[in-house]
Design a protein around this motif. Structure first.
Motif, PDB file in Angstrom:
ATOM      1  N   GLU A   1       4.447  14.566   5.937  1.00 40.18           N
ATOM      2  CA  GLU A   1       3.436  14.076   4.997  1.00 40.18           C
ATOM      3  C   GLU A   1       3.387  14.942   3.745  1.00 40.18           C
ATOM      4  OE1 GLU A   1       0.716  11.515   3.486  1.00 40.18           O
ATOM      5  OE2 GLU A   1       1.867  11.283   5.343  1.00 40.18           O
TER       6      GLU A   1
ATOM      7  N   ARG B   1       0.837  -1.213   0.000  1.00 39.55           N
ATOM      8  CA  ARG B   1       0.000   0.000   0.000  1.00 39.55           C
ATOM      9  C   ARG B   1       0.864   1.252   0.000  1.00 39.55           C
ATOM     10  NH1 ARG B   1      -2.956  -3.234   3.556  1.00 39.55           N
ATOM     11  NH2 ARG B   1      -2.125  -2.165   5.400  1.00 39.55           N
ATOM     12  N   GLN B   2       1.933   1.236   0.789  1.00 37.79           N
ATOM     13  CA  GLN B   2       2.835   2.395   0.830  1.00 37.79           C
ATOM     14  C   GLN B   2       3.512   2.602  -0.513  1.00 37.79           C
ATOM     15  OE1 GLN B   2       1.522   3.671   3.832  1.00 37.79           O
ATOM     16  NE2 GLN B   2       3.550   4.575   3.824  1.00 37.79           N
TER      17      GLN B   2
ATOM     18  N   LYS C   1       1.145   4.043  -3.009  1.00 37.15           N
ATOM     19  CA  LYS C   1       0.903   5.469  -2.754  1.00 37.15           C
ATOM     20  C   LYS C   1       2.016   6.321  -3.351  1.00 37.15           C
ATOM     21  CE  LYS C   1       1.566   7.195   1.373  1.00 37.15           C
ATOM     22  NZ  LYS C   1       1.408   7.529   2.809  1.00 37.15           N
TER      23      LYS C   1
ATOM     24  N   ALA D   1       1.843   6.409  -7.152  1.00 39.97           N
ATOM     25  CA  ALA D   1       0.706   7.183  -7.664  1.00 39.97           C
ATOM     26  C   ALA D   1       0.934   8.685  -7.573  1.00 39.97           C
ATOM     27  CB  ALA D   1      -0.563   6.811  -6.899  1.00 39.97           C
ATOM     28  N   GLN D   2       1.997   9.095  -6.888  1.00 38.47           N
ATOM     29  CA  GLN D   2       2.241  10.530  -6.743  1.00 38.47           C
ATOM     30  C   GLN D   2       2.576  11.146  -8.093  1.00 38.47           C
ATOM     31  OE1 GLN D   2       5.303  11.151  -3.846  1.00 38.47           O
ATOM     32  NE2 GLN D   2       4.190  10.117  -2.231  1.00 38.47           N
TER      33      GLN D   2
ATOM     34  N   ASN E   1       6.302  13.941   1.578  1.00 37.78           N
ATOM     35  CA  ASN E   1       6.129  12.624   0.989  1.00 37.78           C
ATOM     36  C   ASN E   1       5.050  12.583  -0.097  1.00 37.78           C
ATOM     37  OD1 ASN E   1       8.159  11.564   2.530  1.00 37.78           O
ATOM     38  ND2 ASN E   1       6.816  10.697   4.076  1.00 37.78           N
ATOM     39  N   SER E   2       4.189  13.586  -0.105  1.00 35.42           N
ATOM     40  CA  SER E   2       3.125  13.614  -1.115  1.00 35.42           C
ATOM     41  C   SER E   2       3.377  14.676  -2.181  1.00 35.42           C
ATOM     42  CB  SER E   2       1.775  13.884  -0.442  1.00 35.42           C
ATOM     43  OG  SER E   2       1.760  15.148   0.200  1.00 35.42           O
TER      44      SER E   2
END
Length: 239
Positions: free
Chosen positions: A229, A62-63, A66, A69-70, A232-233
């Motif tokens: 966060e 999942r990580q 994520k 998908a960025q 990281n995004s």
């Protein structure tokens, strides 16, 4: 301090295993590509690490999904109309070609980034001009942040520098008391760069990401989790 590092494969995943004189096993997945790293006590063997990773495979996937998908910036061509980022702000690039001009970057308000080049300037050289601009701006900003945070944390670095790093926003060599910051931080909001600097300075008090380390960040920069966060995004650059 004795540290051993090697890689193992678990269910098709390459896992970096770093053995240190610590008490507990720590598993992490790191941007931008979803690198899997396990920090393990010296006495923990590969089979125990393998079992720990297998038990967390769902979370790891999942990580990694994520991170994959960025949004990522496409390959830069350094032409007018491209979007580039500086201190969290998006700028539209405008290229100005003129013979004999000094190659440089100039910001026009909060929307335009002007790149001055000669007609024969290659894409690679244009990119280098931008990187030089980022580096110069970080060298201007970092001393101000050090002046603010070193007395607050009660530590002092002997040296600091800026370089491009693929997997880390910053590093700290505790013995040399030297900090490196990722050049890509020039694209992020100042608060995010500040978080990375505080994070690395805190390592001069505590080497490990343990409760004491977390308590230091909670005390001095309570919003650090939000800033982490945000980093990281953020939009990632391929290089």
């Amino acid at each position: 301090m004795s540290i051993e590092s090697r890689s193992i494969t678990v269910s098709g995943l390459t896992v970096e295993v770093v053995r240190k004189p610590i008490k507990n096993l720590h598993l992490g997945v790191y941007p931008p590509q979803g690198r899997v790293r396990v920090a393990a006590p010296m006495a923990v063997d590969d089979e125990a690490v393998r079992l720990a990773v297998v038990g967390k495979l769902g979370w790891i996937k999942r990580q990694r999904a994520k991170f994959q998908a960025q949004p990522r910036q496409s390959q830069r061509r350094m032409v007018s109309g491209e979007s580039h980022y500086f201190l969290g702000q998006r700028y539209r690039l405008r290229v100005h070609e003129s013979s004999g001009t000094a190659l440089h970057i100039a910001l026009r308000g909060k929307a335009c980034m002007d790149l001055f080049v000669r007609p024969e300037t290659t894409v690679e050289r244009r990119e280098q001009v931008l990187q030089d601009f980022y580096r110069a701006e970080l060298k201007r900003l970092v001393p101000e942040l050090l002046e603010k945070w070193q007395p607050t944390l009660g530590v002092e670095v002997r040296a600091w520098g800026i370089k491009r790093m693929k997997t880390k926003w910053g590093t700290c060599n505790i013995e040399a008391r030297r900090i490196w910051l990722n050049l890509e931080l020039a694209k992020q909001p100042v608060q995010c760069m500040e978080y990375i600097l505080v994070h690395e300075l805190a390592h001069l008090h505590e080497r490990h990401h343990n409760e004491r380390f977390t308590a230091l960040l909670d005390l001095h920069l309570p919003q650090w989790r939000t800033l982490r966060e945000e980093l990281n995004s953020s939009v990632l650059t391929e290089f």
